[in-house]
Motif scaffolding. Structure first.
Motif, PDB file in Angstrom:
ATOM      1  N   ALA A  61      48.367 -13.144  -4.423  1.00  0.00           N
ATOM      2  CA  ALA A  61      46.713 -12.492  -4.910  1.00  0.00           C
ATOM      3  C   ALA A  61      45.956 -13.949  -4.154  1.00  0.00           C
ATOM      4  CB  ALA A  61      46.271 -12.453  -6.050  1.00  0.00           C
ATOM      5  N   GLY A  62      44.945 -13.362  -3.455  1.00  0.00           N
ATOM      6  CA  GLY A  62      44.288 -14.705  -2.669  1.00  0.00           C
ATOM      7  C   GLY A  62      44.734 -14.954  -1.514  1.00  0.00           C
ATOM      8  N   HIS A  63      45.632 -14.200  -1.004  1.00  0.00           N
ATOM      9  CA  HIS A  63      46.117 -14.436   0.244  1.00  0.00           C
ATOM     10  C   HIS A  63      44.563 -14.318   1.579  1.00  0.00           C
ATOM     11  CE1 HIS A  63      47.903 -14.096   3.836  1.00  0.00           C
ATOM     12  NE2 HIS A  63      49.327 -14.423   3.337  1.00  0.00           N
ATOM     13  N   ARG A  64      44.557 -14.956   2.525  1.00  0.00           N
ATOM     14  CA  ARG A  64      43.951 -14.140   3.161  1.00  0.00           C
ATOM     15  C   ARG A  64      43.458 -12.728   4.076  1.00  0.00           C
ATOM     16  NH1 ARG A  64      45.921 -13.691   7.993  1.00  0.00           N
ATOM     17  NH2 ARG A  64      47.311 -15.458   8.755  1.00  0.00           N
ATOM     18  N   ILE A  65      44.766 -12.262   4.013  1.00  0.00           N
ATOM     19  CA  ILE A  65      44.905 -10.920   4.306  1.00  0.00           C
ATOM     20  C   ILE A  65      43.830  -9.789   3.291  1.00  0.00           C
ATOM     21  CG2 ILE A  65      46.333  -9.612   2.878  1.00  0.00           C
ATOM     22  CD1 ILE A  65      47.724  -9.826   5.766  1.00  0.00           C
ATOM     23  N   PHE A  66      43.861 -10.679   2.346  1.00  0.00           N
ATOM     24  CA  PHE A  66      42.800  -9.996   1.527  1.00  0.00           C
ATOM     25  C   PHE A  66      41.404 -10.141   1.661  1.00  0.00           C
ATOM     26  CE2 PHE A  66      46.725 -10.292  -1.309  1.00  0.00           C
ATOM     27  CZ  PHE A  66      47.019  -8.939  -1.202  1.00  0.00           C
ATOM     28  N   ASP A  67      41.033 -10.841   2.115  1.00  0.00           N
ATOM     29  CA  ASP A  67      39.653 -11.365   2.721  1.00  0.00           C
ATOM     30  C   ASP A  67      38.259 -10.522   3.612  1.00  0.00           C
ATOM     31  OD1 ASP A  67      36.996 -12.468   2.640  1.00  0.00           O
ATOM     32  OD2 ASP A  67      37.674 -14.851   3.202  1.00  0.00           O
ATOM     33  N   PRO A  68      37.493  -9.801   3.135  1.00  0.00           N
ATOM     34  CA  PRO A  68      37.198  -9.207   4.284  1.00  0.00           C
ATOM     35  C   PRO A  68      36.005 -10.758   5.152  1.00  0.00           C
ATOM     36  CG  PRO A  68      36.799  -7.865   2.173  1.00  0.00           C
ATOM     37  CD  PRO A  68      36.666  -9.074   2.018  1.00  0.00           C
TER      38      PRO A  68
ATOM     39  N   ALA B  64      45.478   9.056  16.517  1.00  0.00           N
ATOM     40  CA  ALA B  64      45.246  10.197  15.228  1.00  0.00           C
ATOM     41  C   ALA B  64      45.500   8.902  13.804  1.00  0.00           C
ATOM     42  CB  ALA B  64      46.277  11.316  14.716  1.00  0.00           C
ATOM     43  N   ALA B  65      44.295   8.386  13.293  1.00  0.00           N
ATOM     44  CA  ALA B  65      44.774   6.954  12.148  1.00  0.00           C
ATOM     45  C   ALA B  65      44.054   7.284  11.148  1.00  0.00           C
ATOM     46  CB  ALA B  65      44.419   5.780  13.045  1.00  0.00           C
ATOM     47  N   ILE B  66      44.647   7.621  10.311  1.00  0.00           N
ATOM     48  CA  ILE B  66      44.647   7.656   8.670  1.00  0.00           C
ATOM     49  C   ILE B  66      44.589   5.828   8.096  1.00  0.00           C
ATOM     50  CG2 ILE B  66      44.801  10.084   8.349  1.00  0.00           C
ATOM     51  CD1 ILE B  66      47.362   9.253   6.636  1.00  0.00           C
ATOM     52  N   GLY B  67      43.703   5.712   6.908  1.00  0.00           N
ATOM     53  CA  GLY B  67      43.523   4.213   6.274  1.00  0.00           C
ATOM     54  C   GLY B  67      43.658   4.069   4.790  1.00  0.00           C
ATOM     55  N   THR B  68      43.733   3.505   3.977  1.00  0.00           N
ATOM     56  CA  THR B  68      43.963   3.782   2.652  1.00  0.00           C
ATOM     57  C   THR B  68      43.322   1.873   2.119  1.00  0.00           C
ATOM     58  OG1 THR B  68      46.125   4.860   2.058  1.00  0.00           O
ATOM     59  CG2 THR B  68      45.313   3.412   0.054  1.00  0.00           C
ATOM     60  N   PRO B  69      42.579   1.835   1.361  1.00  0.00           N
ATOM     61  CA  PRO B  69      41.451   1.089   0.869  1.00  0.00           C
ATOM     62  C   PRO B  69      42.247   0.751  -0.259  1.00  0.00           C
ATOM     63  CG  PRO B  69      40.189   3.259   0.447  1.00  0.00           C
ATOM     64  CD  PRO B  69      41.692   3.595   0.858  1.00  0.00           C
ATOM     65  N   HIS B  70      41.753  -1.167   0.263  1.00  0.00           N
ATOM     66  CA  HIS B  70      42.541  -1.902  -0.930  1.00  0.00           C
ATOM     67  C   HIS B  70      41.546  -2.361  -1.896  1.00  0.00           C
ATOM     68  CE1 HIS B  70      44.791  -5.794  -2.712  1.00  0.00           C
ATOM     69  NE2 HIS B  70      46.372  -5.001  -2.337  1.00  0.00           N
ATOM     70  N   PRO B  71      42.078  -2.722  -3.206  1.00  0.00           N
ATOM     71  CA  PRO B  71      40.932  -2.851  -4.227  1.00  0.00           C
ATOM     72  C   PRO B  71      40.432  -4.156  -3.523  1.00  0.00           C
ATOM     73  CG  PRO B  71      42.751  -1.999  -4.797  1.00  0.00           C
ATOM     74  CD  PRO B  71      43.733  -2.665  -4.158  1.00  0.00           C
ATOM     75  N   SER B  72      40.626  -4.556  -3.358  1.00  0.00           N
ATOM     76  CA  SER B  72      40.237  -5.892  -2.404  1.00  0.00           C
ATOM     77  C   SER B  72      38.964  -6.192  -1.507  1.00  0.00           C
ATOM     78  CB  SER B  72      40.826  -7.536  -2.481  1.00  0.00           C
ATOM     79  OG  SER B  72      41.733  -6.985  -0.918  1.00  0.00           O
ATOM     80  N   GLY B  73      38.717  -5.133  -1.259  1.00  0.00           N
ATOM     81  CA  GLY B  73      37.597  -4.702  -0.217  1.00  0.00           C
ATOM     82  C   GLY B  73      38.008  -4.185   1.308  1.00  0.00           C
ATOM     83  N   VAL B  74      39.571  -4.977   1.326  1.00  0.00           N
ATOM     84  CA  VAL B  74      40.117  -4.405   2.968  1.00  0.00           C
ATOM     85  C   VAL B  74      40.695  -3.054   3.041  1.00  0.00           C
ATOM     86  CG1 VAL B  74      40.033  -7.094   3.403  1.00  0.00           C
ATOM     87  CG2 VAL B  74      42.461  -5.709   2.073  1.00  0.00           C
ATOM     88  N   ASN B  75      41.505  -3.305   4.122  1.00  0.00           N
ATOM     89  CA  ASN B  75      42.491  -1.546   4.190  1.00  0.00           C
ATOM     90  C   ASN B  75      43.400  -2.620   3.560  1.00  0.00           C
ATOM     91  OD1 ASN B  75      44.508  -1.336   6.192  1.00  0.00           O
ATOM     92  ND2 ASN B  75      42.812   0.803   5.479  1.00  0.00           N
ATOM     93  N   GLY B  76      44.227  -1.130   3.425  1.00  0.00           N
ATOM     94  CA  GLY B  76      46.380  -1.585   2.247  1.00  0.00           C
ATOM     95  C   GLY B  76      46.903  -1.132   3.520  1.00  0.00           C
TER      96      GLY B  76
END
Length: 351
Positions: free
Chosen positions: A177-184, A213-225
């Protein structure tokens, strides 16, 4: 080479110590910049003369830690340093465009960390600016500069696998948690960070995708997971790509041909081994000690230096056309999955 070889070819990548020496400036004193400096200093003769940051104190601290002569409090100052030939751009992703353009407009060569930009448009603008000023520009996607990948390239070009029908590649990793990858605001999510590797690999092997054809899952941080992509290519070839930021995966890559299959050990994007298996069961094994950034980043620096000395404005290992191909595919994946990144193409005045 024609057909399945009796033995694997030798890598043609020269010793990094033998590359012509350039004076390097580092834009962005972060984690990957540290790995780059450590690798280049240990394995090559390249000369790192300056570092630049938006924070003068961070630049000074980085310069002192790594015995770099000059620290600059802006990317503009770094680009204007007469003792810098080429700028390695290692800023957060959304700042790649501005830092690279600042260097290019000052007449400096650039090696820009992956992804070179966060949109295809940014890559097109950088490529045109470099062309106009006749300077070298390339994406520092280190996988394609490794000796291992040169052997893979020779096998593909020599027809050892027959006709390529499919590519499978994936990359997942755990982040605290806190890594830049979670920052939109920093173009977070796995697509531009981890996903660049399997997407670039699939399109390097099969060319430009004709459909996705792409599918994505949202992450709670607000980015794609998590993302999964099915890619269609010319002549019916297919690619399957997955990337996620939830946890570690094998991070393997497989190329399937009509004559043989090539399976690259995970993590496929780093130094390591692979197996070439003919349809009749014969196998050839490429053995290489697994390694991370320290063992591999110097190859991209040496390749850039050789290209520039030869009068080239692109890296043959990662031409700008290939970089653009990957970023345009990422643009379409974002469109299909509803991902939004900060617009950093309109540049502000660089301090």
């Amino acid at each position: 080479m024609s057909g399945f070889p009796a033995a694997l070819p030798e890598s043609r990548v020269p010793d990094s110590q033998d590359a012509p020496v350039l004076n390097w400036g580092i834009a962005g004193p972060g984690w990957i910049a540290e790995r780059f400096v450590e690798s280049v200093k240990a394995h090559s003769a390249q000369n790192i003369t300056a570092v630049g940051s938006r924070s003068a104190s961070r630049a000074a601290d980085f310069a002192a830690k790594h015995s770099i002569p000059a620290g600059h409090g802006s990317y503009k100052e770094l680009a204007q340093d007469p003792n810098v030939d080429i700028v390695y751009v290692a800023t957060p992703h959304p700042q790649h465009f501005d830092a690279a353009m600042t260097a290019i407009e000052a007449g400096k060569h650039v090696l820009v960390e992956k992804p070179m930009g966060i949109t295809g448009e940014q890559v097109r603008i950088m490529a045109e600016a470099a062309r106009v000023r006749n300077v070298f520009a390339a994406e520092a996607l280190w996988t394609f500069f490794l000796p291992k990948f040169d052997v893979v390239t020779q096998l593909l070009e020599g027809g050892a696998l027959g006709d390529i029908v499919s590519v499978f590649a994936e990359y997942g990793e755990h982040f605290e948690a806190g890594h830049r990858i979670f920052d939109p605001a920093l173009a977070g999510g796995p697509l531009m960070d981890l996903g660049t590797y399997p997407l670039a690999f699939a399109t390097r092997v099969l060319g430009a995708a004709e459909s996705v054809a792409a599918i994505g899952t949202p992450h709670p941080s607000g980015v794609n997971g998590q993302l999964s992509m099915a890619l269609g290519f010319a002549d019916g070839a297919q690619g399957i790509v997955n990337t996620n930021l939830y946890n570690f995966t094998p991070t393997e890559a497989v190329i399937v041909g009509t004559e043989a299959t090539l399976r690259i050990d995970g993590p496929f994007n780093m130094p390591g081994g692979f197996t070439l298996r003919h349809k009749d069961g014969r196998e050839l094994r490429f053995e290489e000690d697994p390694g991370a950034h320290f063992e591999g980043l110097h190859f991209e620096a040496a390749a850039a230096a050789r290209s520039i000395a030869a009068g080239l404005t692109e890296a043959p290992q990662r031409p700008l056309e290939h970089t653009l191909r990957t970023l345009e595919l990422a643009d379409e994946i974002r469109r299909q999955t509803g991902m939004e990144f900060p617009d950093t193409t309109t540049r502000k005045q660089t301090p």
